[in-house]
Design an enzyme around this catalytic site. Structure first.
Site, PDB file in Angstrom:
ATOM      1  N   GLU A 157       0.829  -1.210   0.000  1.00  0.00           N
ATOM      2  CA  GLU A 157       0.000   0.000   0.000  1.00  0.00           C
ATOM      3  C   GLU A 157       0.865   1.263   0.000  1.00  0.00           C
ATOM      4  O   GLU A 157       0.379   2.347   0.296  1.00  0.00           O
ATOM      5  CB  GLU A 157      -0.961  -0.028   1.193  1.00  0.00           C
ATOM      6  CG  GLU A 157      -1.970  -1.171   1.064  1.00  0.00           C
ATOM      7  CD  GLU A 157      -3.045  -1.210   2.151  1.00  0.00           C
ATOM      8  OE1 GLU A 157      -4.222  -1.368   1.810  1.00  0.00           O
ATOM      9  OE2 GLU A 157      -2.697  -1.098   3.326  1.00  0.00           O
ATOM     10  N   TYR A 205     -11.090  18.369  19.404  1.00  0.00           N
ATOM     11  CA  TYR A 205      -9.846  17.605  19.208  1.00  0.00           C
ATOM     12  C   TYR A 205      -9.746  17.048  17.795  1.00  0.00           C
ATOM     13  O   TYR A 205      -8.680  17.024  17.191  1.00  0.00           O
ATOM     14  CB  TYR A 205      -9.744  16.520  20.291  1.00  0.00           C
ATOM     15  CG  TYR A 205     -10.047  17.157  21.607  1.00  0.00           C
ATOM     16  CD1 TYR A 205      -9.143  18.060  22.163  1.00  0.00           C
ATOM     17  CD2 TYR A 205     -11.290  16.992  22.222  1.00  0.00           C
ATOM     18  CE1 TYR A 205      -9.460  18.748  23.322  1.00  0.00           C
ATOM     19  CE2 TYR A 205     -11.602  17.673  23.381  1.00  0.00           C
ATOM     20  CZ  TYR A 205     -10.690  18.552  23.924  1.00  0.00           C
ATOM     21  OH  TYR A 205     -10.998  19.253  25.051  1.00  0.00           O
TER      22      TYR A 205
HETATM   23 ZN   LIG Z   1      -5.521  -1.045   3.775  1.00  0.00          ZN
END
Ligand SMILES: [Zn+2]
Length: 210
Positions: free
Chosen positions: A73, A119
């Site tokens: 990835e 936040y």
């Molecule tokens: Zn992934």
């Protein structure tokens, strides 16, 4: 922080994410920009058991130059670094609540999580779009992420999970954690009348902390 300290911190942060269930198995990957390239978690590695010495080292053009082979990835990370000069690190998770939001069809796909807490706004910013679904490993995902990342520090990959950038490694990990908490609150509050931060309150946060 030098490269050795960065390697140790990356492994520690990965172990922390894994121990708290932000990633399971070999899901999730982390990268950080260095002066001479990038460090990246290796392919099929578990965030829970990263060896600082075996992290993948990539040169400035994302060629593998040291350590184990990088995550498949890696292109998601490249999409962020090429879209954003301010990205010093990128975290990709399949964390449960953010992934749940990425599967919802009845939310605003350009910004599914509204400003519920300061936040989330402080860490992730004004908006976090959903990138349409692509089969894992499909190279057409990269230009889609690159385009979405030009005006967002984080994106949700549809039916997959979040990709989050930060100025530093710690910033990116904290933003990914805050995103998961915001997604959890959003799912808890679905169907209930909620008081959102106003546009003015969001502007004030981004002016003060952005
Ligand atoms: Zn992934």
């Amino acid at each position: 922080m030098n490269e050795q300290e960065t390697r140790i911190l990356l492994a520690e942060l990965g172990a922390g994410l894994f121990a708290r269930g932000f990633s399971v198995g070999s899901a999730g990957n982390i990268s950080v920009r260095l002066g001479d390239g990038y460090l990246m978690t290796p392919t099929n590695s578990s965030l829970g058991r990263l060896d600082p010495e075996r992290l993948s080292k990539l040169d400035g053009r994302f060629n593998h130059v040291g350590g184990d082979k990088p995550s498949k990835e890696v292109f998601m990370h490249r999409a962020f670094y090429q879209a954003r000069d301010d990205a010093g690190a990128v975290v990709h998770l399949h964390s449960t609540q953010a992934t749940a939001v990425s599967c919802l069809s009845d939310v605003d796909q350009s910004n599914p999580i509204p400003p519920l807490t300061p936040y989330f706004v402080m860490r992730v910013g004004r908006r976090m779009p959903v990138v349409p679904y692509y089969r894992p490993g499909d190279p057409s995902m990269e230009p889609a992420i690159n385009a979405a990342a030009k005006d967002a520090k984080a994106v949700l990959l549809s039916n997959h999970g979040p990709v989050v950038s930060g100025k530093t490694l710690l910033d990116a990990v904290y933003a990914a954690e805050e995103l998961e908490e915001a997604a959890k609150l959003f799912m808890l509050l679905r169907g209930q009348a909620s008081r959102l931060l106003t546009a003015r309150q969001v502007d004030d946060l981004l002016t003060t902390f952005g």
